[in-house]
Design an enzyme around this catalytic site. Sequence first.
Site, PDB file in Angstrom:
ATOM      1  N   LYS A 170       0.840  -1.207   0.000  1.00 44.64           N
ATOM      2  CA  LYS A 170       0.000   0.000   0.000  1.00 44.64           C
ATOM      3  C   LYS A 170       0.874   1.255   0.000  1.00 44.64           C
ATOM      4  O   LYS A 170       0.617   2.202  -0.732  1.00 44.64           O
ATOM      5  CB  LYS A 170      -0.929  -0.006   1.227  1.00 44.64           C
TER       6      LYS A 170
ATOM      7  N   GLN B 250      -4.837  -1.612   9.680  1.00 46.00           N
ATOM      8  CA  GLN B 250      -4.622  -2.910   9.035  1.00 46.00           C
ATOM      9  C   GLN B 250      -5.167  -4.045   9.916  1.00 46.00           C
ATOM     10  O   GLN B 250      -4.831  -4.139  11.090  1.00 46.00           O
ATOM     11  CB  GLN B 250      -3.114  -3.108   8.771  1.00 46.00           C
TER      12      GLN B 250
ATOM     13  N   ASP C 111     -11.243   2.451   3.955  1.00 48.35           N
ATOM     14  CA  ASP C 111     -11.498   1.018   3.828  1.00 48.35           C
ATOM     15  C   ASP C 111     -13.002   0.743   3.729  1.00 48.35           C
ATOM     16  O   ASP C 111     -13.420  -0.353   3.359  1.00 48.35           O
ATOM     17  CB  ASP C 111     -10.947   0.280   5.066  1.00 48.35           C
TER      18      ASP C 111
END
Length: 282
Positions: free
Chosen positions: A53, A97, A120
């Site tokens: 990422k 994460q 997200d």
Amino acid sequence: MAATLIDGRAVARSLKEELSVRASEMIARGVMPHLAVVLVGENPASQVYVRNKENACVKAGIRSTVIRLAEDCAQQELEDVVASLNADGGVHGILVQLPLPGHLDEARVLRMIDPNKDVDGFHAMNSGRLMNGQPGFVPCTPLGVMKLLEAYDIPVRGKHAVVIGRSNIVGKPMAMLLLAADATVTICHSRTQNLAEITRQADILVAAVGRADFVTGDMVKPGAVVIDVGINRVEGKLVGDVDFESVSAVAGYLTPVPGGVGQMTIAMLLANTLDAAGGRGE
Ligand code: NAP
């Protein structure tokens, strides 16, 4: 006849090129798009995902900051980090994460993220928006699947789409997006009876199960579009949820693993970050 392979790598590459143009236009207007990633602990897969990422952000001209916390970090410490990122006007996107170490309350942390920075798309506000057909942040993987279908001009309206998996990250938002695109949607899960009977009715079959080679050729209608979301490691090799050999002989289209959906997830994260920097939200 062998299925046409959907080249996620190529679609993601061209999307990333468009996104990097968008990023440079933003920077020229004085806005530096900025994604903050919070990584707790030493999970090797998470380390790789976060590095990927970070690299993708740098390539696209998006600023990326990774906040690393120790495996044994306290809930409060993690929440303080999220609160400070929420308050920081220079941070547009926040991603924690997953999975978090077992002692941490994942749901509570996700709830804390400012929904307007929730790139997200896991915050209940954004799942609610998706459910209600309102604009908001959509989870990157199912969003990437929709972009792949679009890139290959695969019609969705009126088609029977079957999604195997009902997670908040993939299965449920995938089903919502297909429904919003006017598919007739069936969601299957571990308690579904006669699964193969249902999957054989699918014009579009999405596998998001997390079991290597779970979908076999006899479960697929000839000519169907098969989207393999799974990422499984078998003897050090990455394989999907779809048995490539038997399914590619039956399906009309198929996403390979690697080189299919996985490539799109990061591209969608960049897109969501630019949307956040551009003021997507209420
Ligand atoms: P998850 O949370 O473990 O969900 C798996 C789903 O599969 C559950 O809903 C489960 O049903 C269902 N399932 C399990 N066994 C089944 C069976 N025998 N028959 C029918 N359904 C069954 O996993 P996830 O986070 O959604 O991820 C799914 C896969 O996608 C994983 O391989 C993951 O690594 C991969 N993934 C890939 C990307 C990408 O970028 N390509 C992104 C995210 C995830 P129940 O709800 O009844 O338990």
